[in-house]
Design a protein around this motif. Structure first.
Motif, mmCIF file in Angstrom:
data_model
loop_
_atom_site.group_PDB
_atom_site.id
_atom_site.type_symbol
_atom_site.label_atom_id
_atom_site.label_comp_id
_atom_site.label_asym_id
_atom_site.label_seq_id
_atom_site.Cartn_x
_atom_site.Cartn_y
_atom_site.Cartn_z
ATOM 1 N N THR A 267 0.353 -1.098 -0.095
ATOM 2 C CA THR A 267 -0.164 0.118 0.111
ATOM 3 C C THR A 267 1.124 1.001 -0.041
ATOM 4 O O THR A 267 2.158 1.563 0.938
ATOM 5 N N HIS A 268 -0.103 2.499 -0.209
ATOM 6 C CA HIS A 268 0.921 3.530 -0.832
ATOM 7 C C HIS A 268 1.909 3.653 -0.976
ATOM 8 O O HIS A 268 3.778 4.261 -1.191
ATOM 9 N N THR B 150 1.699 3.560 -9.730
ATOM 10 C CA THR B 150 0.287 2.763 -10.068
ATOM 11 C C THR B 150 0.752 1.181 -10.573
ATOM 12 O O THR B 150 2.219 0.917 -11.457
ATOM 13 N N PRO B 151 0.292 0.449 -10.108
ATOM 14 C CA PRO B 151 0.496 -1.385 -11.092
ATOM 15 C C PRO B 151 1.537 -1.296 -12.788
ATOM 16 O O PRO B 151 1.610 -1.346 -13.521
ATOM 17 N N GLU B 152 0.419 -0.477 -13.010
ATOM 18 C CA GLU B 152 0.642 0.088 -15.210
ATOM 19 C C GLU B 152 1.891 0.373 -14.520
ATOM 20 O O GLU B 152 2.563 -0.114 -15.740
ATOM 21 N N GLU B 153 2.210 1.476 -14.054
ATOM 22 C CA GLU B 153 3.277 1.767 -14.312
ATOM 23 C C GLU B 153 4.364 1.134 -14.127
ATOM 24 O O GLU B 153 5.618 1.046 -14.386
ATOM 25 N N LYS C 161 6.850 11.962 -11.835
ATOM 26 C CA LYS C 161 6.672 11.858 -10.396
ATOM 27 C C LYS C 161 8.750 11.306 -9.373
ATOM 28 O O LYS C 161 9.093 10.802 -11.044
ATOM 29 N N LYS C 162 8.643 12.080 -9.236
ATOM 30 C CA LYS C 162 9.949 12.373 -8.252
ATOM 31 C C LYS C 162 9.991 11.108 -7.252
ATOM 32 O O LYS C 162 8.184 10.621 -6.138
ATOM 33 N N ILE C 163 10.604 10.126 -7.515
ATOM 34 C CA ILE C 163 11.149 9.096 -6.442
ATOM 35 C C ILE C 163 12.453 8.742 -6.019
ATOM 36 O O ILE C 163 13.421 9.065 -6.727
ATOM 37 N N SER C 164 12.662 8.349 -4.790
ATOM 38 C CA SER C 164 14.021 8.391 -4.529
ATOM 39 C C SER C 164 14.697 6.884 -4.801
ATOM 40 O O SER C 164 14.140 5.579 -5.635
ATOM 41 N N ASP C 165 16.288 7.150 -4.542
ATOM 42 C CA ASP C 165 16.522 6.118 -5.605
ATOM 43 C C ASP C 165 16.435 4.992 -4.178
ATOM 44 O O ASP C 165 16.659 3.469 -4.911
ATOM 45 N N GLY C 166 15.574 5.248 -2.915
ATOM 46 C CA GLY C 166 15.289 3.414 -2.521
ATOM 47 C C GLY C 166 14.466 3.516 -2.849
ATOM 48 O O GLY C 166 14.142 2.124 -2.581
ATOM 49 N N SER C 167 13.317 3.757 -2.598
ATOM 50 C CA SER C 167 12.011 3.666 -3.671
ATOM 51 C C SER C 167 12.539 3.070 -4.700
ATOM 52 O O SER C 167 11.511 1.913 -5.050
ATOM 53 N N VAL C 168 12.828 3.531 -6.060
ATOM 54 C CA VAL C 168 13.545 2.154 -6.656
ATOM 55 C C VAL C 168 14.147 0.992 -6.866
ATOM 56 O O VAL C 168 13.455 0.087 -7.377
ATOM 57 N N SER C 169 15.177 1.168 -5.319
ATOM 58 C CA SER C 169 15.655 0.097 -4.885
ATOM 59 C C SER C 169 14.622 -1.202 -4.019
ATOM 60 O O SER C 169 15.170 -1.923 -4.776
ATOM 61 N N ASP C 170 13.345 -0.673 -3.686
ATOM 62 C CA ASP C 170 12.364 -0.973 -2.807
ATOM 63 C C ASP C 170 11.615 -2.131 -4.165
ATOM 64 O O ASP C 170 11.020 -3.170 -4.292
#
Length: 150
Positions: free
Chosen positions: A71-72, A76-79, A117-126
Motif C-alpha cells: 500500500t502507499h 500504479t501497477p500499470e506504471e 513523479k519524483k522517486i528516491s533511489d531507495g524507493s526504486v531499489s524497493d
C-alpha cells in the motif's frame, strides 16, 4: 513514582504488563493502586481495560504497526509494469538518458521523464526488489560486438 513508557517495551514485555493490569483490574483493585504496582499511568490502565472488555484476550497482544506491504506506493501497477518492461528490454539512451546501463538514478530519471513523479533511489531499489530484478555486473565486452567476426 517512576512510570513505565509502554512504547519502549518489546512485544513480550508489553503483553506481560497488559496481562498484569487486566488481572489486577479483575481482582477489583482501583486504578491508583494498579498504577503504584505496575508503574503504568491510570489513563493507560483505563485504555487497556476498555480494549480488553471490547476485544477480549486479543487486545493484550500488540498489533503490527505501520503500513501494510504494497500500500502507499507512488507508482500504479500499470506504471510499474511499463517501467519494468523498459528496464528489461531497452537501454536508457533510447529515452534520452545518458548511459548505456540502467542505474537507480537513471530509473529515477526515466520515471520523472515519463510520469513526472519524483522517486528516491531507495524507493526504486524497493521496486526493483519487488520486480525480482537485481544489480548485475556488466560483461566486459562491447554491446554491439559481433561474436562471429571475432
Amino acid at each position: 513514582m517512576e512510570h513505565v513508557d509502554l512504547r519502549k517495551l518489546n512485544s513480550g514485555e508489553l503483553t506481560q504488563v497488559r496481562r498484569q493490569v487486566v488481572r489486577l483490574k479483575k481482582m477489583g483493585k482501583p486504578g491508583k493502586e494498579i498504577e503504584e504496582i505496575t508503574g503504568v499511568r491510570q489513563n493507560r490502565i483505563s485504555e487497556i481495560w476498555t480494549a480488553y472488555q471490547r476485544e477480549g484476550d486479543g487486545s493484550l497482544e500488540p498489533k503490527k504497526r505501520g503500513f501494510q506491504k504494497g500500500t502507499h506506493l507512488r507508482l500504479t501497477p500499470e506504471e510499474q509494469a511499463e517501467i519494468r518492461e523498459a528496464v528489461i528490454t531497452r537501454h536508457p539512451e533510447e529515452f534520452g538518458i545518458p548511459g548505456s546501463l540502467w542505474t537507480l538514478k537513471r530509473v529515477c530519471a526515466y520515471v520523472w521523464k515519463k510520469y513526472r513523479k519524483k522517486i528516491s533511489d531507495g524507493s526504486v531499489s524497493d521496486y526493483m526488489r519487488r520486480w525480482e530484478l537485481t544489480c548485475q555486473r556488466p560483461v566486459k565486452r562491447a554491446r554491439k560486438q559481433d561474436p562471429s567476426r571475432i
